[in-house]
Design an enzyme around this catalytic site. Structure first.
Site, PDB file in Angstrom:
ATOM      1  N   LYS A  53       0.842  -1.199   0.000  1.00  0.00           N
ATOM      2  CA  LYS A  53       0.000   0.000   0.000  1.00  0.00           C
ATOM      3  C   LYS A  53       0.881   1.255   0.000  1.00  0.00           C
ATOM      4  O   LYS A  53       0.631   2.203  -0.734  1.00  0.00           O
ATOM      5  CB  LYS A  53      -0.935  -0.001   1.217  1.00  0.00           C
ATOM      6  CG  LYS A  53      -2.058  -1.027   1.108  1.00  0.00           C
ATOM      7  CD  LYS A  53      -2.858  -1.193   2.395  1.00  0.00           C
ATOM      8  CE  LYS A  53      -3.875  -2.320   2.256  1.00  0.00           C
ATOM      9  NZ  LYS A  53      -4.661  -2.587   3.453  1.00  0.00           N
ATOM     10  N   GLN A  97      -4.563  -1.219   9.674  1.00  0.00           N
ATOM     11  CA  GLN A  97      -4.572  -2.563   9.090  1.00  0.00           C
ATOM     12  C   GLN A  97      -5.202  -3.562  10.063  1.00  0.00           C
ATOM     13  O   GLN A  97      -4.872  -3.586  11.250  1.00  0.00           O
ATOM     14  CB  GLN A  97      -3.131  -2.974   8.729  1.00  0.00           C
ATOM     15  CG  GLN A  97      -3.022  -4.279   7.975  1.00  0.00           C
ATOM     16  CD  GLN A  97      -3.642  -4.238   6.568  1.00  0.00           C
ATOM     17  OE1 GLN A  97      -3.744  -3.184   5.949  1.00  0.00           O
ATOM     18  NE2 GLN A  97      -4.074  -5.378   6.079  1.00  0.00           N
ATOM     19  N   ASP A 120     -10.958   3.289   4.322  1.00  0.00           N
ATOM     20  CA  ASP A 120     -11.363   1.887   4.252  1.00  0.00           C
ATOM     21  C   ASP A 120     -12.888   1.757   4.170  1.00  0.00           C
ATOM     22  O   ASP A 120     -13.399   0.683   3.861  1.00  0.00           O
ATOM     23  CB  ASP A 120     -10.906   1.150   5.530  1.00  0.00           C
ATOM     24  CG  ASP A 120      -9.648   0.322   5.294  1.00  0.00           C
ATOM     25  OD1 ASP A 120      -9.479  -0.192   4.176  1.00  0.00           O
ATOM     26  OD2 ASP A 120      -8.858   0.189   6.245  1.00  0.00           O
TER      27      ASP A 120
HETATM   28  N1  GUN Z   1      -7.212  -6.519   6.341  1.00  0.00           N
HETATM   29  C1  GUN Z   1      -7.660  -7.269   5.313  1.00  0.00           C
HETATM   30  N2  GUN Z   1      -8.262  -6.494   4.384  1.00  0.00           N
HETATM   31  C2  GUN Z   1      -8.194  -5.226   4.841  1.00  0.00           C
HETATM   32  C3  GUN Z   1      -8.641  -3.973   4.319  1.00  0.00           C
HETATM   33  O1  GUN Z   1      -9.240  -3.867   3.255  1.00  0.00           O
HETATM   34  N3  GUN Z   1      -8.363  -2.900   5.101  1.00  0.00           N
HETATM   35  C4  GUN Z   1      -7.722  -2.997   6.293  1.00  0.00           C
HETATM   36  N4  GUN Z   1      -7.525  -1.886   6.980  1.00  0.00           N
HETATM   37  N5  GUN Z   1      -7.305  -4.131   6.797  1.00  0.00           N
HETATM   38  C5  GUN Z   1      -7.535  -5.243   6.077  1.00  0.00           C
END
Ligand code: GUN
Length: 286
Positions: A53, A97, A120
């Protein structure tokens, strides 16, 4: 032969468009989109996701700030960091995350993120906006699924969509997005009775159960479009680890189109995160 929907190529195109929007924002308003990425603990998969990311953010002209906290971090410390990011005008997007260590309540954490910075789309305000179709930031993986579907489907109205998986991150929001496009949506999960028969009714099948190879070829109606959200690490007979989806990788020729794993939904999740970040910054500049 089923068309392979190339998520890597589509994500690259989307990221170029996002970079152009970021450049315009910077030029016209002097705003450089800023993304704070918070990782608690050292889960290896989460670390890889976060690194990807951060790397892609740079390519899109987004200034990213990484906060790595140790696994024993308490909830108050994390909430204080989120409050600081909420108050920082140079930060337009905040991503924590998931999953979080057991001592931290994820709901408390997600509730603490300012909804306008919730790239998100997990904050209850954004979840509510999605369910009422009133704007807001939309979760990245479901948004990526829709972008992939749009490359092969022009008119969604009246199509039968079956979603396998009921998570807050993928299953529920993708079902709402499909419903918003006037599909007839069935949400199922691993304990749904008669799952293969229900799957066989789908014009659009979204597999997001986190179960390697769950969806067999005979679950797919001829001409269906299949979106495989699964990212499952398995060990092959040669002992090597590899990534497989929720859909069997062979015998899918009768589908109209299918996303590969890897190279399907995965890259789109990041592309949508970057787009959401620039969108959050654009709203601040407006
Ligand atoms: N863990 C697995 N998928 C995601 C996501 O799309 N966003 C976040 N913040 N954590 C995750």
């Amino acid at each position: 032969m089923a068309v392979l929907i190339d998520g890597t190529a589509l994500a690259a195109r989307m990221t170029r468009e996002t970079a152009a929007r970021a450049a315009q924002l910077s030029l016209q308003h002097g705003i450089v989109p800023g993304l704070a990425v918070i990782l608690v603990g050292d889960d290896p998969a989460s670390r890889i996701y976060v690194e990807r990311k951060l790397q892609r953010a740079g390519e899109a002209g987004i200034r990213s700030i990484e906060h790595r906290l140790p696994a024993h971090t308490d909830q108050e410390t994390l909430l204080a960091l989120i409050a600081a990011c909420n108050a920082d005008d140079a930060i337009h997007g905040i991503l924590v995350q998931l999953p979080l260590p057991a001592q931290i309540d994820p709901a408390r954490v997600l509730d603490a993120i300012c909804p306008g910075k919730d790239v998100d789309g997990f904050h209850p305000v954004n979840v509510g906006r999605l369910s009422t179709g009133t704007g807001g930031l939309v979760p990245c993986t479901p948004l990526g699924c829709m972008r992939l579907l749009e490359t092969v489907i022009e008119d969604f109205r009246g199509l039968k969509a079956v979603v396998i998986g009921k998570s807050n991150i993928v299953g529920k929001p993708v079902a709402l997005l499909l419903l918003d496009r006037e599909c007839t949506v069935t949400i199922t999960h691993i304990l749904t009775r008669g799952l293969p028969e229900i799957a066989r009714t789908a014009d659009i099948l979204v597999a997001a159960a986190g179960s390697p190879g769950l969806v067999r070829p005979d679950w797919i109606k001829p001409g269906a479009v299949v979106i495989d959200v699964g990212i499952n690490r398995v060990r092959g007979i040669d002992g090597k680890a590899r990534i497989v989806g929720d859909v069997a990788s062979e015998g899918m020729d009768h589908a109209a189109a299918i996303t590969p794993v890897p190279g399907g939904v995965g890259p789109m999740t990041i592309a949508c995160l970057l787009s959401n970040t620039v969108r959050a910054a654009e709203r601040r500049g407006a």
